[in-house]
Design an enzyme around this catalytic site. Sequence first.
Site, PDB file in Angstrom:
ATOM      1  N   TRP A 123     -44.696  37.228  45.694  1.00  0.00           N
ATOM      2  CA  TRP A 123     -44.153  38.183  45.674  1.00  0.00           C
ATOM      3  C   TRP A 123     -44.840  39.943  46.193  1.00  0.00           C
ATOM      4  O   TRP A 123     -44.711  40.933  46.409  1.00  0.00           O
ATOM      5  CB  TRP A 123     -42.701  38.908  44.794  1.00  0.00           C
ATOM      6  CG  TRP A 123     -41.859  37.651  45.387  1.00  0.00           C
ATOM      7  CD1 TRP A 123     -42.024  36.575  43.812  1.00  0.00           C
ATOM      8  CD2 TRP A 123     -40.731  37.110  46.622  1.00  0.00           C
ATOM      9  NE1 TRP A 123     -40.779  35.872  45.046  1.00  0.00           N
ATOM     10  CE2 TRP A 123     -40.472  35.945  45.530  1.00  0.00           C
ATOM     11  CE3 TRP A 123     -41.561  37.726  47.576  1.00  0.00           C
ATOM     12  CZ2 TRP A 123     -39.808  35.043  46.867  1.00  0.00           C
ATOM     13  CZ3 TRP A 123     -40.391  36.859  48.926  1.00  0.00           C
ATOM     14  CH2 TRP A 123     -39.735  35.990  48.189  1.00  0.00           C
ATOM     15  N   LYS A 127     -30.579  37.614  42.117  1.00  0.00           N
ATOM     16  CA  LYS A 127     -31.765  36.195  40.430  1.00  0.00           C
ATOM     17  C   LYS A 127     -31.159  36.449  39.221  1.00  0.00           C
ATOM     18  O   LYS A 127     -30.539  35.844  38.767  1.00  0.00           O
ATOM     19  CB  LYS A 127     -32.920  36.801  40.752  1.00  0.00           C
ATOM     20  CG  LYS A 127     -34.179  37.297  41.572  1.00  0.00           C
ATOM     21  CD  LYS A 127     -34.194  35.274  42.313  1.00  0.00           C
ATOM     22  CE  LYS A 127     -34.945  35.592  43.421  1.00  0.00           C
ATOM     23  NZ  LYS A 127     -35.979  36.369  43.805  1.00  0.00           N
ATOM     24  N   ASP A 165     -40.433  46.176  40.869  1.00  0.00           N
ATOM     25  CA  ASP A 165     -39.624  44.926  41.756  1.00  0.00           C
ATOM     26  C   ASP A 165     -39.175  44.290  40.114  1.00  0.00           C
ATOM     27  O   ASP A 165     -40.037  43.448  38.865  1.00  0.00           O
ATOM     28  CB  ASP A 165     -40.121  44.001  42.594  1.00  0.00           C
ATOM     29  CG  ASP A 165     -39.776  43.085  42.890  1.00  0.00           C
ATOM     30  OD1 ASP A 165     -38.675  42.752  42.742  1.00  0.00           O
ATOM     31  OD2 ASP A 165     -39.901  42.101  43.556  1.00  0.00           O
TER      32      ASP A 165
HETATM   33  C1  PLP Z   1     -36.608  36.906  45.186  1.00  0.00           C
HETATM   34  C2  PLP Z   1     -37.450  37.587  44.778  1.00  0.00           C
HETATM   35  C3  PLP Z   1     -37.924  38.866  46.320  1.00  0.00           C
HETATM   36  C4  PLP Z   1     -37.562  38.517  47.267  1.00  0.00           C
HETATM   37  O1  PLP Z   1     -35.951  38.342  46.696  1.00  0.00           O
HETATM   38  P1  PLP Z   1     -34.999  38.863  48.721  1.00  0.00           P
HETATM   39  O2  PLP Z   1     -33.969  39.136  48.032  1.00  0.00           O
HETATM   40  O3  PLP Z   1     -35.057  37.144  49.265  1.00  0.00           O
HETATM   41  O4  PLP Z   1     -35.985  39.598  49.731  1.00  0.00           O
HETATM   42  C5  PLP Z   1     -38.864  40.120  45.350  1.00  0.00           C
HETATM   43  N1  PLP Z   1     -39.441  40.096  44.200  1.00  0.00           N
HETATM   44  C6  PLP Z   1     -38.701  38.559  43.849  1.00  0.00           C
HETATM   45  C7  PLP Z   1     -39.707  39.289  41.744  1.00  0.00           C
HETATM   46  C8  PLP Z   1     -38.557  38.029  43.464  1.00  0.00           C
HETATM   47  O5  PLP Z   1     -37.777  36.640  42.682  1.00  0.00           O
END
Ligand code: PLP
Length: 353
Positions: free
Chosen positions: A98, A189, A165
């Site tokens: 990511w 998540k 993030d």
């Molecule tokens: C799953 C994830 C993403 C991507 O998320 P999307 O909503 O599918 O774009 C980005 N960063 C992390 C840390 C993730 O676990």
Amino acid sequence: MLKHNFSAGPCVLPQEVFKQAAAAVLDFNDLSILEISHRSKEFIGVMEKARALALEHLGLTDKGYVALYLSGGASMQFLMTAYNLLEHKAAYLETGTWSVKAIKEAQIFGKVEVVASSQSDNFNHIPKNYTVGDDVDYFHFQTNNTIYGTQLQHTPQVNVPLVCDMSSDILSRQRDFEKYDLIYAGAQKNMGPAGTTLVVVKEEILGKLTRKIPSMLDYKVHISKDSMFNTPPVFPIYVTMLTLEWLKANGGIAWIEKINQQKATLIYQEIDRNPLFKGFVTQPEDRSMMNATFSLHDVSLTDRFNNLVKEAGINGLNGHRSVGGYRASMYNALTLESVQVLVDVMKELERTV
Ligand SMILES: *Cc1c(COP(=O)(O)O)cnc(C)c1O
């Protein structure tokens, strides 16, 4: 129905949230939640509650922050953060797939300095001992690396805005949230179904660069419209609000962090104790409380273990293809009992070989 959902995302949610969400599909103030107007006073109430609860959980109410619920996933935030904040140069920490994707998007908008990377070790640890210069527009990193099962334990000490993030560990543990200037997290998540992304931003960092920003990608536009510039994802935001209410009613992040610690301790003790298994992460202090990655020493036991896992009603345990093995994602709504079931299966395999 499978009872123990260890999926990395979309994730398990509290049963009562599923029930409330299902009821609202049939009846939400005499209409279905799926057909109400996003301009109705009922939905504006939902949106405002979801925004307020996010700030409340993070301890950021009345501290210059705004919460938005946007579309496009965390992946959209990879480019939106850079579009809004990167004029000259930004620093990025490369701790997984990511991060790599975030860096790629940011490079479209300016210079990116990767201050440290663990890519050559397939991201099996968090790089440390790097410095972030004061001359960058911001420092971007991931708190939790969903695929590899690594997690930052401390907030990096830097003199530039922190952009983070937190997709896979948002609302799972306390952090110094006030040290962050922009936090984003895809709901799926740890907060709700896929379809919306929480963005918490300190307003004072916005509006500082010279480029023109398309309206849909401009945080200031979304803030000026109270997160309703266009039709927001009504149902995902509603379910996220329910999860935030569930968390609050039970005692908030302080409550869930204790349980998350117990779950992580339980699984990692077994990974370390059981001679059939080995962990993926090389530095114990980097192990994630949310995603535990491990594998069998002897891959010929794979079918036998997979069968035991299936019989126990466990779902979503396969590791990401770039790591292999297994990954137990233990998001907020996964119970300690579910982790115990997995640990019992690992012990059962040991007994029967
Ligand atoms: C799953 C994830 C993403 C991507 O998320 P999307 O909503 O599918 O774009 C980005 N960063 C992390 C840390 C993730 O676990």
